[in-house]
Write an enzyme that holds these catalytic residues in place. Structure first.
Site, PDB file in Angstrom:
ATOM      1  N   THR A 159      -8.487   4.280  -0.046  1.00  0.00           N
ATOM      2  CA  THR A 159      -8.201   4.984   1.202  1.00  0.00           C
ATOM      3  C   THR A 159      -8.831   6.379   1.181  1.00  0.00           C
ATOM      4  O   THR A 159      -8.888   7.029   0.127  1.00  0.00           O
ATOM      5  CB  THR A 159      -6.683   5.103   1.446  1.00  0.00           C
ATOM      6  OG1 THR A 159      -6.441   6.155   2.399  1.00  0.00           O
ATOM      7  CG2 THR A 159      -5.906   5.450   0.200  1.00  0.00           C
ATOM      8  N   SER A 212       0.847  11.118  -0.089  1.00  0.00           N
ATOM      9  CA  SER A 212       2.054  10.277  -0.160  1.00  0.00           C
ATOM     10  C   SER A 212       1.971   9.511  -1.472  1.00  0.00           C
ATOM     11  O   SER A 212       0.902   9.439  -2.096  1.00  0.00           O
ATOM     12  CB  SER A 212       2.105   9.276   1.003  1.00  0.00           C
ATOM     13  OG  SER A 212       1.234   8.176   0.747  1.00  0.00           O
ATOM     14  N   TYR A 240       2.095   6.322  -1.805  1.00  0.00           N
ATOM     15  CA  TYR A 240       1.140   5.232  -1.593  1.00  0.00           C
ATOM     16  C   TYR A 240      -0.292   5.711  -1.874  1.00  0.00           C
ATOM     17  O   TYR A 240      -1.035   5.074  -2.621  1.00  0.00           O
ATOM     18  CB  TYR A 240       1.252   4.704  -0.154  1.00  0.00           C
ATOM     19  CG  TYR A 240      -0.035   4.083   0.339  1.00  0.00           C
ATOM     20  CD1 TYR A 240      -0.516   2.900  -0.213  1.00  0.00           C
ATOM     21  CD2 TYR A 240      -0.805   4.703   1.329  1.00  0.00           C
ATOM     22  CE1 TYR A 240      -1.727   2.354   0.205  1.00  0.00           C
ATOM     23  CE2 TYR A 240      -2.006   4.166   1.757  1.00  0.00           C
ATOM     24  CZ  TYR A 240      -2.464   2.989   1.192  1.00  0.00           C
ATOM     25  OH  TYR A 240      -3.662   2.455   1.594  1.00  0.00           O
ATOM     26  N   HIS A 241      -0.650   6.843  -1.276  1.00  0.00           N
ATOM     27  CA  HIS A 241      -2.014   7.343  -1.477  1.00  0.00           C
ATOM     28  C   HIS A 241      -2.247   7.701  -2.946  1.00  0.00           C
ATOM     29  O   HIS A 241      -3.344   7.522  -3.468  1.00  0.00           O
ATOM     30  CB  HIS A 241      -2.276   8.552  -0.571  1.00  0.00           C
ATOM     31  CG  HIS A 241      -2.338   8.191   0.884  1.00  0.00           C
ATOM     32  ND1 HIS A 241      -1.284   8.359   1.746  1.00  0.00           N
ATOM     33  CD2 HIS A 241      -3.332   7.647   1.628  1.00  0.00           C
ATOM     34  CE1 HIS A 241      -1.639   7.941   2.964  1.00  0.00           C
ATOM     35  NE2 HIS A 241      -2.873   7.505   2.915  1.00  0.00           N
ATOM     36  N   LYS A 254      -3.324   4.766  -4.868  1.00  0.00           N
ATOM     37  CA  LYS A 254      -4.739   4.439  -4.631  1.00  0.00           C
ATOM     38  C   LYS A 254      -5.642   5.342  -5.480  1.00  0.00           C
ATOM     39  O   LYS A 254      -6.709   4.918  -5.934  1.00  0.00           O
ATOM     40  CB  LYS A 254      -5.084   4.620  -3.158  1.00  0.00           C
ATOM     41  CG  LYS A 254      -4.447   3.598  -2.242  1.00  0.00           C
ATOM     42  CD  LYS A 254      -5.119   2.253  -2.388  1.00  0.00           C
ATOM     43  CE  LYS A 254      -4.681   1.283  -1.323  1.00  0.00           C
ATOM     44  NZ  LYS A 254      -5.153  -0.082  -1.548  1.00  0.00           N
TER      45      LYS A 254
END
Ligand SMILES: NC(=O)c1ccc[n+]([C@@H]2O[C@H](COP(=O)([O-])OP(=O)(O)OC[C@H]3O[C@@H](n4cnc5c(N)ncnc54)[C@H](O)[C@@H]3O)[C@@H](O)[C@H]2O)c1
Length: 384
Positions: A144, A179, A181-182, A185
């Site tokens: 991302t 975040s 989530y990021h 990644k």
């Protein structure tokens, strides 16, 4: 090409499976029903009803003549994954099988641990399965643009040349995710870079921006083949949410000042980018990074575009500023490079009024299914 597609039921996964099988590739999809279960548990099911994955594959084959093989199971289950690699012998693997929602990752301890475990263990399992079965298998992982954050300098494609005390070095571009989530990644990217250097695997990391869109050429054949389309505060992405809000007469929810700028792309361009990466694989030992988006917009730009497109369709679209549930810069410099995929031949779709209006009309067909209570953000980053 024999392609293993992990996470092949998701918003992007199913569209990619149909697209690649239509190009003549032999496609097997792996899916564990996480996303559908999470939507049930959180009571935020997609706008359009979606048949289960077996039925989708059967519908696609009956309508198009192209086959997508389905394997139900978890990429975090190593014996299961290794067995699929052994039996199917993929030449390339596309790894979509991660928990993809920033708000979900910030909900609480359970969701945080799930996101960390799922996203990192699935990636580690894919790497080990590649090593155990075929080191030459090209791994294409979806990353991302959010890994970079919003630095006050141009964002390069994965790497940065640094001059320090008179010496030069090329290192991974610094990451500042916004975040958990990021962050996963960023971490799985580091893990892939590590194994490229240590074991010589070949990897393309596609740092993608937020995707919008409802249809692809393949899904148009039958409404039941449409991508999973969420518009809620957890799994919906910003433009898809604005389209639904516009149709429902709900003011568009701009978080904070709305100057947050990101790189966006049409779902059709995701398919083209993944295909370009597959057809032009990374070299053995190469950790190749592409920034995957077509054009940048601020949240305010998007809201105005939707308002303008809606006006011509007779929709009175209002824009409302609401407190930002995230912690992020609301006005900032943003200049990301994205030449890699263009130089491989990407011809992006741009977000113009006809595209917006087509999407608004499609959403309007399901107007009565829109649930207004799914719009306002429930998850806040800040410690209260
Ligand atoms: N949609 C976007 O705007 C966007 C933007 C940038 C990056 N991405 C990335 O692209 C990928 C696909 O995103 P998406 O929007 O299609 O999300 P999605 O949730 O619709 O698709 C991911 C699919 O993988 C499945 N999955 C998750 N963990 C799994 C596991 N351990 N084993 C098997 N299946 C598993 C999920 O159930 C889901 O169906 C994700 O990695 C996401 O982070 C998406």
């Amino acid at each position: 090409m024999r392609i293993l597609l992990l996470g092949g039921d998701g918003y992007l996964g199913w569209a990619t499976a149909m697209y690649l099988s239509h190009q003549g590739d032999e496609v097997t999809v792996v899916y564990n029903y996480f996303r559908r279960r999470a939507c049930l548990e959180l009571d935020c099911e997609p706008l359009f009803p979606v048949p289960n994955l077996h039925r989708r594959a059967a519908l696609w084959e009956a309508g198009s003549g192209f086959k997508v093989k389905v394997q139900i199971g978890d990429a975090c289950d190593y014996p299961f994954l290794q067995d699929i690699f052994r039996r199917f012998q993929p030449e390339a693997v596309v790894h979509y099988a991660e928990q993809p929602a920033a708000p979900y990752s910030m909900m609480g301890h359970k969701e945080a641990i799930f996101t960390l475990t799922n996203n990192l263990v699935s990636t580690a399992n894919v790497i080990h399965a590649v090593k155990a079965t075929n080191l030459d298998c090209h791994l294409v992982k979806l990353g991302t643009m959010g890994v970079y954050g919003t630095p006050n300098i141009d964002i390069e494609e994965g790497y940065l040349e640094v001059e320090h005390k008179g010496r030069k070095h090329t290192c991974l571009y610094p990451k500042a995710p916004g975040s958990l989530y990021h962050l996963t990644k960023a971490q799985d990217g580091d893990m892939l870079y590590f194994y490229c250097r240590i074991w010589g695997i070949r990897v393309t990391d596609l740092n993608q921006g937020p995707v919008y869109g409802i249809d692809t050429d393949e899904s148009r054949q039958d409404d039941r083949l449409a991508p999973i389309f969420n518009y809620d505060d957890i799994f919906g992405t910003v433009l898809n949410r604005f389209l639904v809000q516009a149709v429902a007469g709900i003011p568009l929810t701009v978080y904070g000042q709305g100057g947050q700028t990101r790189g966006y792309l049409n779902i059709r361009d995701t398919l083209a980018c993944v295909e370009l990466a597959l057809r032009h694989p990374a070299n053995p030992g190469q950790y190749r990074v592409f920034n995957q988006f077509a054009e940048t917009f601020s949240v305010n730009d998007l809201a105005k575009k939707v308002q303008d497109a809606g006006r011509d369709l007779g929709l009175e679209v209002r824009i409302q500023t609401i407190p930002n549930p995230r912690q992020e810069a609301e006005q900032h410099y943003y200049q990301p490079v994205h030449t890699g995929l263009l130089s491989l031949g990407l011809e992006p779709h741009y977000l113009d009024k006809p595209i917006l209006q087509e999407m608004l009309l499609k959403v309007a067909q399901s107007r009565e299914r829109i649930r207004r209570e799914l719009i306002m953000p429930r998850v806040h980053w800040e410690v209260k």
